[in-house]
Design an enzyme around this catalytic site. Structure first.
Site, mmCIF file in Angstrom:
data_model
loop_
_atom_site.group_PDB
_atom_site.id
_atom_site.type_symbol
_atom_site.label_atom_id
_atom_site.label_comp_id
_atom_site.label_asym_id
_atom_site.label_seq_id
_atom_site.Cartn_x
_atom_site.Cartn_y
_atom_site.Cartn_z
ATOM 1 N N PRO A 170 0.818 -1.213 0.000
ATOM 2 C CA PRO A 170 0.000 0.000 0.000
ATOM 3 C C PRO A 170 0.858 1.271 0.000
ATOM 4 O O PRO A 170 0.517 2.247 -0.653
ATOM 5 C CB PRO A 170 -0.824 -0.134 1.276
ATOM 6 C CG PRO A 170 -0.934 -1.618 1.496
ATOM 7 C CD PRO A 170 0.363 -2.199 1.018
ATOM 8 N N GLN A 180 -11.840 13.252 -44.209
ATOM 9 C CA GLN A 180 -10.452 13.249 -43.712
ATOM 10 C C GLN A 180 -10.398 13.218 -42.186
ATOM 11 O O GLN A 180 -9.448 12.685 -41.611
ATOM 12 C CB GLN A 180 -9.705 14.475 -44.228
ATOM 13 C CG GLN A 180 -9.243 14.310 -45.660
ATOM 14 C CD GLN A 180 -8.321 15.428 -46.112
ATOM 15 O OE1 GLN A 180 -8.170 16.436 -45.428
ATOM 16 N NE2 GLN A 180 -7.716 15.243 -47.268
ATOM 17 N N SER A 236 4.096 4.434 -16.917
ATOM 18 C CA SER A 236 4.721 5.119 -18.060
ATOM 19 C C SER A 236 5.808 6.088 -17.579
ATOM 20 O O SER A 236 6.847 6.239 -18.232
ATOM 21 C CB SER A 236 3.663 5.893 -18.853
ATOM 22 O OG SER A 236 2.805 4.990 -19.510
ATOM 23 N N GLU A 240 3.556 -3.288 -14.188
ATOM 24 C CA GLU A 240 4.907 -3.580 -14.713
ATOM 25 C C GLU A 240 5.722 -2.298 -14.889
ATOM 26 O O GLU A 240 6.564 -2.214 -15.773
ATOM 27 C CB GLU A 240 4.837 -4.345 -16.052
ATOM 28 C CG GLU A 240 4.150 -5.693 -15.976
ATOM 29 C CD GLU A 240 4.825 -6.667 -15.022
ATOM 30 O OE1 GLU A 240 6.054 -6.525 -14.797
ATOM 31 O OE2 GLU A 240 4.141 -7.547 -14.489
ATOM 32 N N GLY A 241 5.467 -1.325 -14.040
ATOM 33 C CA GLY A 241 6.163 -0.034 -14.107
ATOM 34 C C GLY A 241 5.325 0.958 -14.891
ATOM 35 O O GLY A 241 5.011 0.716 -16.064
ATOM 36 N N GLN A 264 -14.126 6.370 -31.077
ATOM 37 C CA GLN A 264 -14.579 7.634 -31.688
ATOM 38 C C GLN A 264 -15.128 7.377 -33.095
ATOM 39 O O GLN A 264 -16.174 7.904 -33.474
ATOM 40 C CB GLN A 264 -13.396 8.621 -31.729
ATOM 41 C CG GLN A 264 -13.794 10.052 -31.972
ATOM 42 C CD GLN A 264 -14.627 10.624 -30.816
ATOM 43 O OE1 GLN A 264 -14.581 10.130 -29.692
ATOM 44 N NE2 GLN A 264 -15.415 11.639 -31.118
ATOM 45 N N ILE A 265 -14.428 6.548 -33.856
ATOM 46 C CA ILE A 265 -14.859 6.262 -35.233
ATOM 47 C C ILE A 265 -16.182 5.492 -35.244
ATOM 48 O O ILE A 265 -17.004 5.659 -36.143
ATOM 49 C CB ILE A 265 -13.727 5.507 -35.979
ATOM 50 C CG1 ILE A 265 -12.566 6.479 -36.248
ATOM 51 C CG2 ILE A 265 -14.231 4.862 -37.275
ATOM 52 C CD1 ILE A 265 -11.295 5.837 -36.761
HETATM 53 C C1 LIG Z 1 -4.286 -5.098 -11.636
HETATM 54 C C2 LIG Z 1 -2.930 -4.957 -11.029
HETATM 55 C C3 LIG Z 1 -2.155 -6.083 -10.810
HETATM 56 C C4 LIG Z 1 -0.891 -5.969 -10.245
HETATM 57 N N1 LIG Z 1 -0.144 -7.093 -10.001
HETATM 58 C C5 LIG Z 1 0.992 -6.986 -9.270
HETATM 59 C C6 LIG Z 1 1.701 -8.148 -8.832
HETATM 60 O O1 LIG Z 1 1.339 -9.281 -9.142
HETATM 61 N N2 LIG Z 1 2.791 -7.986 -8.054
HETATM 62 C C7 LIG Z 1 3.244 -6.759 -7.685
HETATM 63 O O2 LIG Z 1 4.243 -6.668 -6.986
HETATM 64 N N3 LIG Z 1 2.621 -5.620 -8.083
HETATM 65 C C8 LIG Z 1 1.491 -5.712 -8.856
HETATM 66 N N4 LIG Z 1 0.827 -4.574 -9.255
HETATM 67 C C9 LIG Z 1 1.319 -3.279 -8.793
HETATM 68 C C10 LIG Z 1 1.844 -2.369 -9.893
HETATM 69 O O3 LIG Z 1 3.100 -2.808 -10.335
HETATM 70 C C11 LIG Z 1 1.843 -0.952 -9.295
HETATM 71 O O4 LIG Z 1 0.487 -0.522 -9.243
HETATM 72 C C12 LIG Z 1 2.692 0.018 -10.076
HETATM 73 O O5 LIG Z 1 4.053 -0.316 -10.015
HETATM 74 C C13 LIG Z 1 2.515 1.454 -9.577
HETATM 75 O O6 LIG Z 1 2.602 1.537 -8.184
HETATM 76 P P1 LIG Z 1 1.442 2.325 -7.373
HETATM 77 O O7 LIG Z 1 0.132 1.831 -7.878
HETATM 78 O O8 LIG Z 1 1.726 2.192 -5.929
HETATM 79 O O9 LIG Z 1 1.578 3.830 -7.833
HETATM 80 P P2 LIG Z 1 2.647 4.904 -7.263
HETATM 81 O O10 LIG Z 1 4.019 4.334 -7.306
HETATM 82 O O11 LIG Z 1 2.151 5.469 -5.981
HETATM 83 O O12 LIG Z 1 2.554 6.016 -8.405
HETATM 84 C C14 LIG Z 1 1.523 7.008 -8.426
HETATM 85 C C15 LIG Z 1 1.856 7.969 -9.559
HETATM 86 O O13 LIG Z 1 3.100 8.631 -9.282
HETATM 87 C C16 LIG Z 1 3.989 8.451 -10.365
HETATM 88 N N5 LIG Z 1 5.369 8.336 -9.902
HETATM 89 C C17 LIG Z 1 5.857 7.595 -8.880
HETATM 90 N N6 LIG Z 1 7.179 7.720 -8.799
HETATM 91 C C18 LIG Z 1 7.559 8.573 -9.785
HETATM 92 C C19 LIG Z 1 8.799 9.085 -10.246
HETATM 93 N N7 LIG Z 1 9.963 8.758 -9.665
HETATM 94 N N8 LIG Z 1 8.801 9.920 -11.310
HETATM 95 C C20 LIG Z 1 7.624 10.261 -11.921
HETATM 96 N N9 LIG Z 1 6.432 9.791 -11.546
HETATM 97 C C21 LIG Z 1 6.395 8.956 -10.500
HETATM 98 C C22 LIG Z 1 3.550 7.145 -11.025
HETATM 99 O O14 LIG Z 1 4.017 7.059 -12.367
HETATM 100 C C23 LIG Z 1 2.030 7.259 -10.908
HETATM 101 O O15 LIG Z 1 1.551 8.066 -11.949
HETATM 102 C C24 LIG Z 1 -0.412 -4.688 -9.891
HETATM 103 C C25 LIG Z 1 -1.189 -3.539 -10.138
HETATM 104 C C26 LIG Z 1 -2.435 -3.661 -10.698
HETATM 105 C C27 LIG Z 1 -3.258 -2.417 -10.941
#
Ligand SMILES: Cc1cc2nc3c(=O)[nH]c(=O)nc-3n(C[C@H](O)[C@H](O)[C@H](O)COP(=O)(O)OP(=O)(O)OC[C@H]3O[C@@H](n4cnc5c(N)ncnc54)[C@H](O)[C@@H]3O)c2cc1C
Length: 263
Positions: free
Chosen positions: A4, A159, A246, A243-244, A216-217
Protein backbone atom coordinates in the site's frame (compact mmCIF):
# COMPACT_ATOMS: atom_id res chain seq x y z
CA UNK A 1 6.53 -6.74 -4.32
CA UNK A 2 3.94 -3.97 -4.17
CA UNK A 3 2.64 -2.60 -0.87
CA UNK A 4 0.00 0.00 0.00
CA UNK A 5 2.81 2.47 0.75
CA UNK A 6 5.39 1.29 -1.80
CA UNK A 7 4.58 0.91 -5.51
CA UNK A 8 7.01 2.52 -7.97
CA UNK A 9 9.45 3.03 -5.11
CA UNK A 10 9.97 -0.62 -4.27
CA UNK A 11 12.85 0.08 -1.94
CA UNK A 12 10.41 2.04 0.20
CA UNK A 13 8.83 -1.28 1.22
CA UNK A 14 7.99 -1.75 4.89
CA UNK A 15 7.37 -5.52 4.88
CA UNK A 16 10.43 -7.16 6.32
CA UNK A 17 12.06 -10.44 7.26
CA UNK A 18 14.43 -11.09 10.15
CA UNK A 19 16.65 -14.09 10.59
CA UNK A 20 16.05 -16.32 13.64
CA UNK A 21 18.45 -19.24 13.75
CA UNK A 22 18.28 -20.76 10.30
CA UNK A 23 14.68 -19.56 9.78
CA UNK A 24 13.35 -16.24 8.50
CA UNK A 25 10.33 -14.52 10.09
CA UNK A 26 8.23 -12.40 7.72
CA UNK A 27 5.96 -9.47 8.67
CA UNK A 28 4.01 -6.91 6.63
CA UNK A 29 1.37 -6.43 3.94
CA UNK A 30 1.47 -6.64 0.13
CA UNK A 31 -1.35 -5.63 -2.19
CA UNK A 32 -2.30 -5.81 -5.90
CA UNK A 33 -0.76 -9.30 -6.08
CA UNK A 34 -1.97 -10.92 -9.28
CA UNK A 35 -3.74 -14.26 -8.96
CA UNK A 36 -2.41 -14.90 -5.44
CA UNK A 37 -5.87 -16.27 -4.64
CA UNK A 38 -5.33 -19.06 -7.17
CA UNK A 39 -1.61 -19.75 -6.70
CA UNK A 40 -0.26 -22.45 -4.38
CA UNK A 41 2.65 -20.23 -3.29
CA UNK A 42 3.87 -16.65 -3.56
CA UNK A 43 7.28 -15.11 -4.13
CA UNK A 44 7.44 -12.37 -1.48
CA UNK A 45 10.05 -9.61 -1.58
CA UNK A 46 10.96 -8.42 1.92
CA UNK A 47 13.32 -5.79 3.35
CA UNK A 48 16.14 -7.59 5.13
CA UNK A 49 18.31 -4.74 6.39
CA UNK A 50 20.07 -1.66 5.04
CA UNK A 51 23.40 -0.97 3.41
CA UNK A 52 25.31 2.30 3.19
CA UNK A 53 25.77 3.67 -0.34
CA UNK A 54 27.16 6.95 -1.74
CA UNK A 55 23.52 8.11 -2.05
CA UNK A 56 22.68 7.24 1.58
CA UNK A 57 21.27 4.11 3.19
CA UNK A 58 19.57 1.63 0.83
CA UNK A 59 17.26 -1.23 1.81
CA UNK A 60 18.46 -4.75 1.13
CA UNK A 61 15.72 -6.95 -0.32
CA UNK A 62 15.37 -10.74 -0.20
CA UNK A 63 12.94 -12.92 -2.18
CA UNK A 64 11.16 -15.79 -0.38
CA UNK A 65 8.96 -18.65 -1.50
CA UNK A 66 5.95 -18.85 0.83
CA UNK A 67 3.50 -21.73 0.47
CA UNK A 68 -0.18 -21.07 0.93
CA UNK A 69 -1.19 -22.58 4.27
CA UNK A 70 2.04 -21.53 6.00
CA UNK A 71 1.19 -20.32 9.53
CA UNK A 72 1.06 -16.52 9.66
CA UNK A 73 0.45 -16.11 5.89
CA UNK A 74 -3.04 -14.95 4.85
CA UNK A 75 -4.30 -14.24 1.34
CA UNK A 76 -7.26 -11.82 1.26
CA UNK A 77 -9.48 -10.83 -1.63
CA UNK A 78 -8.15 -7.74 -3.42
CA UNK A 79 -9.91 -4.86 -5.17
CA UNK A 80 -12.32 -4.83 -8.09
CA UNK A 81 -10.60 -3.53 -11.18
CA UNK A 82 -11.97 -1.68 -14.21
CA UNK A 83 -9.46 -3.47 -16.49
CA UNK A 84 -9.19 -7.24 -17.06
CA UNK A 85 -12.22 -8.14 -14.95
CA UNK A 86 -11.37 -11.85 -15.00
CA UNK A 87 -7.91 -11.10 -13.60
CA UNK A 88 -7.85 -11.14 -9.81
CA UNK A 89 -5.52 -9.38 -7.41
CA UNK A 90 -5.07 -10.12 -3.69
CA UNK A 91 -3.81 -8.67 -0.44
CA UNK A 92 -1.13 -10.74 1.32
CA UNK A 93 -0.61 -10.50 5.06
CA UNK A 94 2.45 -11.84 6.85
CA UNK A 95 2.21 -12.03 10.63
CA UNK A 96 5.30 -13.63 12.17
CA UNK A 97 5.29 -16.05 9.26
CA UNK A 98 8.24 -18.40 9.66
CA UNK A 99 9.95 -20.02 6.65
CA UNK A 100 13.15 -22.08 6.50
CA UNK A 101 16.34 -20.73 4.90
CA UNK A 102 15.84 -23.03 1.90
CA UNK A 103 12.80 -20.86 0.95
CA UNK A 104 15.09 -17.98 -0.03
CA UNK A 105 14.96 -17.53 -3.81
CA UNK A 106 18.46 -16.67 -5.03
CA UNK A 107 20.82 -15.20 -2.45
CA UNK A 108 19.80 -13.41 0.77
CA UNK A 109 19.78 -9.60 0.23
CA UNK A 110 19.96 -10.05 -3.57
CA UNK A 111 16.22 -9.95 -4.25
CA UNK A 112 16.51 -7.13 -6.79
CA UNK A 113 18.82 -9.24 -8.93
CA UNK A 114 16.18 -12.00 -8.78
CA UNK A 115 13.39 -9.60 -9.82
CA UNK A 116 15.49 -8.17 -12.62
CA UNK A 117 15.80 -11.60 -14.22
CA UNK A 118 12.15 -11.34 -15.24
CA UNK A 119 11.01 -7.69 -14.97
CA UNK A 120 12.36 -6.72 -18.40
CA UNK A 121 10.87 -9.77 -20.09
CA UNK A 122 7.44 -9.14 -18.57
CA UNK A 123 7.58 -5.63 -20.02
CA UNK A 124 7.98 -7.21 -23.45
CA UNK A 125 5.03 -9.49 -22.74
CA UNK A 126 2.87 -6.48 -21.83
CA UNK A 127 3.99 -4.74 -25.04
CA UNK A 128 3.17 -7.81 -27.17
CA UNK A 129 -0.33 -8.31 -25.80
CA UNK A 130 -1.04 -4.60 -26.35
CA UNK A 131 -0.05 -4.89 -30.02
CA UNK A 132 -2.55 -7.69 -30.62
CA UNK A 133 -5.43 -5.75 -29.11
CA UNK A 134 -4.43 -2.52 -30.86
CA UNK A 135 -4.35 -4.39 -34.18
CA UNK A 136 -7.84 -5.75 -33.59
CA UNK A 137 -9.25 -2.33 -32.68
CA UNK A 138 -7.65 -0.82 -35.78
CA UNK A 139 -9.13 -3.52 -38.05
CA UNK A 140 -12.59 -2.92 -36.55
CA UNK A 141 -12.19 0.84 -37.09
CA UNK A 142 -11.10 0.40 -40.73
CA UNK A 143 -14.01 -1.93 -41.49
CA UNK A 144 -16.52 0.41 -39.84
CA UNK A 145 -15.11 3.52 -41.59
CA UNK A 146 -15.53 1.75 -44.94
CA UNK A 147 -19.06 0.54 -44.22
CA UNK A 148 -20.75 3.25 -42.13
CA UNK A 149 -22.44 5.94 -44.25
CA UNK A 150 -23.32 9.47 -43.14
CA UNK A 151 -24.01 12.53 -45.32
CA UNK A 152 -24.37 10.21 -48.32
CA UNK A 153 -20.91 8.64 -48.20
CA UNK A 154 -18.82 6.27 -46.13
CA UNK A 155 -17.35 8.03 -43.09
CA UNK A 156 -13.87 6.87 -44.16
CA UNK A 157 -14.13 9.41 -47.02
CA UNK A 158 -14.03 12.25 -44.47
CA UNK A 159 -10.45 13.25 -43.71
CA UNK A 160 -11.48 13.76 -40.08
CA UNK A 161 -11.88 9.99 -39.95
CA UNK A 162 -9.37 8.73 -42.55
CA UNK A 163 -6.46 10.69 -41.06
CA UNK A 164 -7.17 9.04 -37.72
CA UNK A 165 -6.81 5.65 -39.44
CA UNK A 166 -3.49 6.72 -40.97
CA UNK A 167 -2.12 7.83 -37.59
CA UNK A 168 -3.38 4.68 -35.87
CA UNK A 169 -1.71 2.43 -38.47
CA UNK A 170 1.55 4.39 -38.34
CA UNK A 171 1.71 4.40 -34.54
CA UNK A 172 0.92 0.69 -34.38
CA UNK A 173 3.73 -0.07 -36.81
CA UNK A 174 6.16 2.03 -34.75
CA UNK A 175 5.14 0.14 -31.59
CA UNK A 176 5.48 -3.21 -33.37
CA UNK A 177 8.96 -2.39 -34.65
CA UNK A 178 10.14 -1.23 -31.21
CA UNK A 179 8.77 -4.40 -29.59
CA UNK A 180 10.11 -6.76 -32.24
CA UNK A 181 13.55 -5.15 -32.10
CA UNK A 182 13.68 -5.37 -28.29
CA UNK A 183 12.49 -9.01 -28.40
CA UNK A 184 15.09 -9.83 -31.07
CA UNK A 185 17.84 -8.17 -28.99
CA UNK A 186 16.56 -10.07 -25.92
CA UNK A 187 17.09 -13.34 -27.81
CA UNK A 188 20.60 -12.19 -28.81
CA UNK A 189 21.42 -11.35 -25.18
CA UNK A 190 21.97 -7.71 -26.25
CA UNK A 191 18.84 -6.01 -24.95
CA UNK A 192 19.06 -2.98 -22.63
CA UNK A 193 16.62 -1.86 -19.95
CA UNK A 194 15.83 1.17 -22.13
CA UNK A 195 14.99 -1.06 -25.15
CA UNK A 196 12.41 -2.94 -23.09
CA UNK A 197 11.06 0.20 -21.47
CA UNK A 198 10.66 1.90 -24.87
CA UNK A 199 8.73 -1.11 -26.21
CA UNK A 200 6.45 -1.22 -23.14
CA UNK A 201 5.89 2.53 -23.08
CA UNK A 202 5.15 2.87 -26.78
CA UNK A 203 2.94 -0.21 -27.10
CA UNK A 204 0.83 0.64 -24.04
CA UNK A 205 0.38 4.28 -25.08
CA UNK A 206 -0.41 3.29 -28.69
CA UNK A 207 -3.02 0.79 -27.49
CA UNK A 208 -4.66 3.52 -25.40
CA UNK A 209 -4.73 5.91 -28.37
CA UNK A 210 -6.00 3.32 -30.87
CA UNK A 211 -8.69 1.97 -28.52
CA UNK A 212 -9.92 5.49 -27.91
CA UNK A 213 -9.90 6.53 -31.58
CA UNK A 214 -11.55 3.27 -32.66
CA UNK A 215 -14.42 4.08 -30.30
CA UNK A 216 -14.58 7.63 -31.69
CA UNK A 217 -14.86 6.26 -35.23
CA UNK A 218 -17.67 3.94 -34.15
CA UNK A 219 -19.57 6.78 -32.49
CA UNK A 220 -22.07 5.69 -29.83
CA UNK A 221 -21.94 2.04 -30.88
CA UNK A 222 -18.26 1.99 -29.87
CA UNK A 223 -19.22 2.25 -26.22
CA UNK A 224 -21.78 -0.56 -26.29
CA UNK A 225 -20.76 -4.00 -25.11
CA UNK A 226 -22.19 -5.54 -28.29
CA UNK A 227 -18.74 -4.73 -29.72
CA UNK A 228 -15.36 -5.72 -28.21
CA UNK A 229 -14.08 -2.12 -28.26
CA UNK A 230 -15.29 -1.02 -24.83
CA UNK A 231 -13.48 -3.97 -23.30
CA UNK A 232 -10.28 -3.29 -25.25
CA UNK A 233 -10.50 0.35 -24.07
CA UNK A 234 -11.07 -0.63 -20.41
CA UNK A 235 -8.38 -3.28 -20.44
CA UNK A 236 -5.92 -0.85 -22.04
CA UNK A 237 -5.95 1.42 -18.99
CA UNK A 238 -4.00 -0.80 -16.63
CA UNK A 239 -1.22 -1.41 -19.15
CA UNK A 240 0.26 2.07 -18.53
CA UNK A 241 0.34 1.37 -14.78
CA UNK A 242 1.45 -2.19 -14.03
CA UNK A 243 4.91 -3.58 -14.71
CA UNK A 244 6.16 -0.03 -14.11
CA UNK A 245 4.12 3.07 -14.91
CA UNK A 246 4.72 5.12 -18.06
CA UNK A 247 6.57 7.66 -15.92
CA UNK A 248 8.87 4.97 -14.53
CA UNK A 249 9.58 3.70 -18.09
CA UNK A 250 10.52 7.27 -19.09
CA UNK A 251 12.75 7.44 -16.03
CA UNK A 252 14.54 4.19 -17.05
CA UNK A 253 15.03 5.42 -20.64
CA UNK A 254 16.32 8.86 -19.65
CA UNK A 255 18.57 7.38 -16.94
CA UNK A 256 20.30 5.24 -19.58
CA UNK A 257 20.75 8.28 -21.86
CA UNK A 258 22.22 10.40 -19.08
CA UNK A 259 24.43 7.69 -17.60
CA UNK A 260 26.11 7.28 -21.00
CA UNK A 261 27.50 10.82 -20.62
CA UNK A 262 28.18 10.60 -16.88
CA UNK A 263 24.96 12.49 -15.97
C1 LIG B 1 -4.29 -5.10 -11.64
C2 LIG B 1 -2.93 -4.96 -11.03
C3 LIG B 1 -2.16 -6.08 -10.81
C4 LIG B 1 -0.89 -5.97 -10.25
N1 LIG B 1 -0.14 -7.09 -10.00
C5 LIG B 1 0.99 -6.99 -9.27
C6 LIG B 1 1.70 -8.15 -8.83
O1 LIG B 1 1.34 -9.28 -9.14
N2 LIG B 1 2.79 -7.99 -8.05
C7 LIG B 1 3.24 -6.76 -7.69
O2 LIG B 1 4.24 -6.67 -6.99
N3 LIG B 1 2.62 -5.62 -8.08
C8 LIG B 1 1.49 -5.71 -8.86
N4 LIG B 1 0.83 -4.57 -9.25
C9 LIG B 1 1.32 -3.28 -8.79
C10 LIG B 1 1.84 -2.37 -9.89
O3 LIG B 1 3.10 -2.81 -10.33
C11 LIG B 1 1.84 -0.95 -9.29
O4 LIG B 1 0.49 -0.52 -9.24
C12 LIG B 1 2.69 0.02 -10.08
O5 LIG B 1 4.05 -0.32 -10.01
C13 LIG B 1 2.51 1.45 -9.58
O6 LIG B 1 2.60 1.54 -8.18
P1 LIG B 1 1.44 2.33 -7.37
O7 LIG B 1 0.13 1.83 -7.88
O8 LIG B 1 1.73 2.19 -5.93
O9 LIG B 1 1.58 3.83 -7.83
P2 LIG B 1 2.65 4.90 -7.26
O10 LIG B 1 4.02 4.33 -7.31
O11 LIG B 1 2.15 5.47 -5.98
O12 LIG B 1 2.55 6.02 -8.41
C14 LIG B 1 1.52 7.01 -8.43
C15 LIG B 1 1.86 7.97 -9.56
O13 LIG B 1 3.10 8.63 -9.28
C16 LIG B 1 3.99 8.45 -10.36
N5 LIG B 1 5.37 8.34 -9.90
C17 LIG B 1 5.86 7.60 -8.88
N6 LIG B 1 7.18 7.72 -8.80
C18 LIG B 1 7.56 8.57 -9.78
C19 LIG B 1 8.80 9.09 -10.25
N7 LIG B 1 9.96 8.76 -9.66
N8 LIG B 1 8.80 9.92 -11.31
C20 LIG B 1 7.62 10.26 -11.92
N9 LIG B 1 6.43 9.79 -11.55
C21 LIG B 1 6.40 8.96 -10.50
C22 LIG B 1 3.55 7.15 -11.03
O14 LIG B 1 4.02 7.06 -12.37
C23 LIG B 1 2.03 7.26 -10.91
O15 LIG B 1 1.55 8.07 -11.95
C24 LIG B 1 -0.41 -4.69 -9.89
C25 LIG B 1 -1.19 -3.54 -10.14
C26 LIG B 1 -2.43 -3.66 -10.70
C27 LIG B 1 -3.26 -2.42 -10.94
Amino acid sequence: MTEPGAGSDLRGMKASARQEGSDWVLNGTKHFISHADLAGFTIAFMATGEEATSKGPKKKITAFFVDKGTKGFTVREGYRNVSHRGYTNAVLEFDDCRVPAENVLGEPHRGFEVANTWLGATRLQVASTCLGRAGRALQLAIAYAAERRQFGQSIGKFQGVSFKLADMAMELKAAELLTWEAAWKFDQGAVTEADMSMAKLKATEVLAMIADEAIQIHGGMGLMDDLPLERIWRDARVERIWEGTSEIQRHIISRELLRAVGG
